[in-house]
Design an enzyme around this catalytic site. Structure first.
Site, PDB file in Angstrom:
ATOM      1  N   TRP A 103       0.832  -1.209   0.000  1.00  0.00           N
ATOM      2  CA  TRP A 103       0.000   0.000   0.000  1.00  0.00           C
ATOM      3  C   TRP A 103       0.863   1.254   0.000  1.00  0.00           C
ATOM      4  O   TRP A 103       0.556   2.219  -0.690  1.00  0.00           O
ATOM      5  CB  TRP A 103      -0.983  -0.010   1.164  1.00  0.00           C
ATOM      6  CG  TRP A 103      -1.982  -1.129   1.052  1.00  0.00           C
ATOM      7  CD1 TRP A 103      -2.130  -2.186   1.907  1.00  0.00           C
ATOM      8  CD2 TRP A 103      -2.964  -1.324   0.009  1.00  0.00           C
ATOM      9  NE1 TRP A 103      -3.141  -3.016   1.464  1.00  0.00           N
ATOM     10  CE2 TRP A 103      -3.656  -2.518   0.314  1.00  0.00           C
ATOM     11  CE3 TRP A 103      -3.310  -0.612  -1.144  1.00  0.00           C
ATOM     12  CZ2 TRP A 103      -4.694  -3.007  -0.502  1.00  0.00           C
ATOM     13  CZ3 TRP A 103      -4.335  -1.105  -1.950  1.00  0.00           C
ATOM     14  CH2 TRP A 103      -5.016  -2.285  -1.630  1.00  0.00           C
ATOM     15  N   ASP A 173      -1.683   6.609   6.334  1.00  0.00           N
ATOM     16  CA  ASP A 173      -2.706   5.693   5.831  1.00  0.00           C
ATOM     17  C   ASP A 173      -2.986   4.708   6.961  1.00  0.00           C
ATOM     18  O   ASP A 173      -2.181   3.833   7.243  1.00  0.00           O
ATOM     19  CB  ASP A 173      -2.191   4.967   4.577  1.00  0.00           C
ATOM     20  CG  ASP A 173      -3.161   3.897   4.077  1.00  0.00           C
ATOM     21  OD1 ASP A 173      -4.231   3.705   4.696  1.00  0.00           O
ATOM     22  OD2 ASP A 173      -2.840   3.251   3.059  1.00  0.00           O
ATOM     23  N   LYS A 197     -12.066  -1.993   6.693  1.00  0.00           N
ATOM     24  CA  LYS A 197     -11.296  -2.921   7.519  1.00  0.00           C
ATOM     25  C   LYS A 197     -11.792  -2.886   8.966  1.00  0.00           C
ATOM     26  O   LYS A 197     -12.089  -3.907   9.535  1.00  0.00           O
ATOM     27  CB  LYS A 197      -9.812  -2.560   7.517  1.00  0.00           C
ATOM     28  CG  LYS A 197      -8.882  -2.966   6.372  1.00  0.00           C
ATOM     29  CD  LYS A 197      -9.230  -2.907   5.027  1.00  0.00           C
ATOM     30  CE  LYS A 197      -8.373  -3.403   3.947  1.00  0.00           C
ATOM     31  NZ  LYS A 197      -7.683  -2.425   3.156  1.00  0.00           N
TER      32      LYS A 197
HETATM   33  C1  LIG Z   1      -7.102  -1.905   1.982  1.00  0.00           C
HETATM   34  C2  LIG Z   1      -6.070  -0.867   2.074  1.00  0.00           C
HETATM   35  C3  LIG Z   1      -5.976   0.181   1.135  1.00  0.00           C
HETATM   36  C4  LIG Z   1      -6.881   0.270  -0.073  1.00  0.00           C
HETATM   37  O1  LIG Z   1      -8.136   0.687   0.287  1.00  0.00           O
HETATM   38  P1  LIG Z   1      -9.275   0.983  -0.812  1.00  0.00           P
HETATM   39  O2  LIG Z   1     -10.358   1.516   0.060  1.00  0.00           O
HETATM   40  O3  LIG Z   1      -9.595  -0.325  -1.447  1.00  0.00           O
HETATM   41  O4  LIG Z   1      -8.756   1.958  -1.768  1.00  0.00           O
HETATM   42  C5  LIG Z   1      -5.006   1.140   1.316  1.00  0.00           C
HETATM   43  N1  LIG Z   1      -4.168   1.089   2.359  1.00  0.00           N
HETATM   44  C6  LIG Z   1      -4.214   0.104   3.275  1.00  0.00           C
HETATM   45  C7  LIG Z   1      -3.251   0.097   4.417  1.00  0.00           C
HETATM   46  C8  LIG Z   1      -5.165  -0.909   3.155  1.00  0.00           C
HETATM   47  O5  LIG Z   1      -5.220  -1.889   4.070  1.00  0.00           O
END
Ligand SMILES: *Cc1c(COP(=O)(O)O)cnc(C)c1O
Length: 362
Positions: A103, A173, A197
């Site tokens: 990511w 993030d 998540k």
């Molecule tokens: C799942 C995830 C993403 C991507 O998220 P989307 O909502 O599908 O764009 C980005 N960063 C992390 C750390 C993730 O776990």
């Protein structure tokens, strides 16, 4: 009613059972609205209340001061990979990125389209099995911000304290560990997290943004890509994910009822410890991917002695009622995503299964 499984999916992922039931009860008619949340105008008074309540829920759980805006946007965390540099990189047009997994790499890819990216640290050469040590992080004192990924969903590693960045704005993030414990938001300039998540369904991304950063957003940006648009319109410039925001509100209220984030953290520690202790006491039968001091409380990644055994494990564990344990292809093996809503009982049962599997297939 059909039985629910133990859901260990990485995302979209398990939500609190009480919240799902509450949403189910309210789905036909939301109390006081005479219609479903799915049918309601985002400009209605009732939805205004839900939006405000969701914002206040996040604010109070994380103790967020009025220096910050709370936004509910679309395009997932993935669109934030672009919005962050588009809004925050100018005028310096350079930023530091700490790369700890897939990511982070995707975030770098988009930032490079906007300006210069300094990779302040990376653990890629070790297949991202650990978080960099403080002395490995080489920051550019003149960069626009420092970006990091607090929990690496795929590799199962997590920062246990924020990177030290001095006066540089810190951008995070936090998609896969937002609300897993109380963090000090005042250390951050911006936090973003896809909801699917730990805090809600897919299709909505939470952005916590320090207000002074809005000065950087140029009026020449596309309207929808400009944080100012969403701040000025209270996340209602266009039709937001109304159901997603409603669910985040229910999850936030549920967390408060359960004792808030300190209580959540305590349970998360207990759950992860059970699973890691099982791995560590298996005489090497189960091998964790992450180095011990970088282990994630949210995603537990591990391998078995052979790929054949891993296949067998997945077959049998699925039959036993556990779903979503297949690891991401870049790590292989198994991954148990044990987010906030995953019950302690589920971990105890999984550990029992793991001990029995080893006894039979050791
Ligand atoms: C799942 C995830 C993403 C991507 O998220 P989307 O909502 O599908 O764009 C980005 N960063 C992390 C750390 C993730 O776990």
């Amino acid at each position: 009613m059909e039985k629910r499984v133990f859901n260990l999916n990485a995302g979209p992922a398990i939500l609190p059972e009480e919240v799902i039931k509450e949403a189910q009860e309210q789905l036909f008619t939301l109390p006081g609205a005479g219609m479903s949340i799915l049918e309601m105008s985002h400009r209605s008074k009732k939805f205004d209340e839900i939006l405000l309540s969701a914002k206040n829920g996040i604010k109070s759980l994380l103790d967020i001061s009025d220096d910050y805006e709370i936004l509910f946007l679309q395009g997932g965390a993935s669109l934030q990979f672009s919005m962050v540099p588009l809004n925050l990189m100018p005028p310096k047009n350079k930023a530091d990125y700490i790369v700890t997994g897939s990511w982070s790499k995707k975030a770098v890819k988009e930032a490079k389209r906007v300006g210069t990216v300094n990779i302040a640290a990376s653990t890629e050469s070790e297949n991202f099995k650990r978080i960099p040590k403080p002395e490995e992080i080489k920051l550019d004192p003149d960069s626009a911000y420092v970006h990091f990924t607090s929990n690496n969903t795929i590799y199962g590693t997590q920062w246990h304290a924020e990177p030290q960045v001095g006066n540089l704005p810190l951008v995070c993030d936090a998609s896969s560990d937002i609300l897993f414990k109380k963090i000090d938001v005042s250390k951050y300039a911006l936090i973003y997290a896809g909801a699917q998540k730990n805090i809600g369904p897919s299709g909505v991304v939470l952005v916590i943004l320090r207000k002074d950063l809005l000065e950087r957003s140029s009026d020449s940006l596309h309207t929808m890509l400009n944080y100012k648009t969403h701040v000025e319109n209270n996340s209602l410039y266009n039709t937001p994910n109304t159901f997603g925001i409603y669910m985040i509100d229910l999850v936030a209220k549920h967390l408060v009822k359960k004792g808030g984030l300190d209580a959540m953290y305590k349970t998360n520690l207990e759950k992860a410890k059970l699973l890691y202790d099982c791995i560590d006491s298996s005489d090497g039968y189960y091998k964790g991917h992450a180095e011990k001091d970088s282990r994630s409380l949210m995603n537990v990644t591990f391998r078995l002695p052979s790929e054949e055994l891993e296949k067998k494990f997945i077959d049998e564990v699925t039959k036993a009622g556990f779903v979503g344990l297949k690891g991401h292809r870049s790590v292989g093996g198994l991954r148990a995503s044990i987010y906030n809503a995953f019950p302690l009982l589920g971990i105890q049962e999984l550990v029992k299964f793991m001990i029995e599997f080893k006894a039979k297939n050791g």
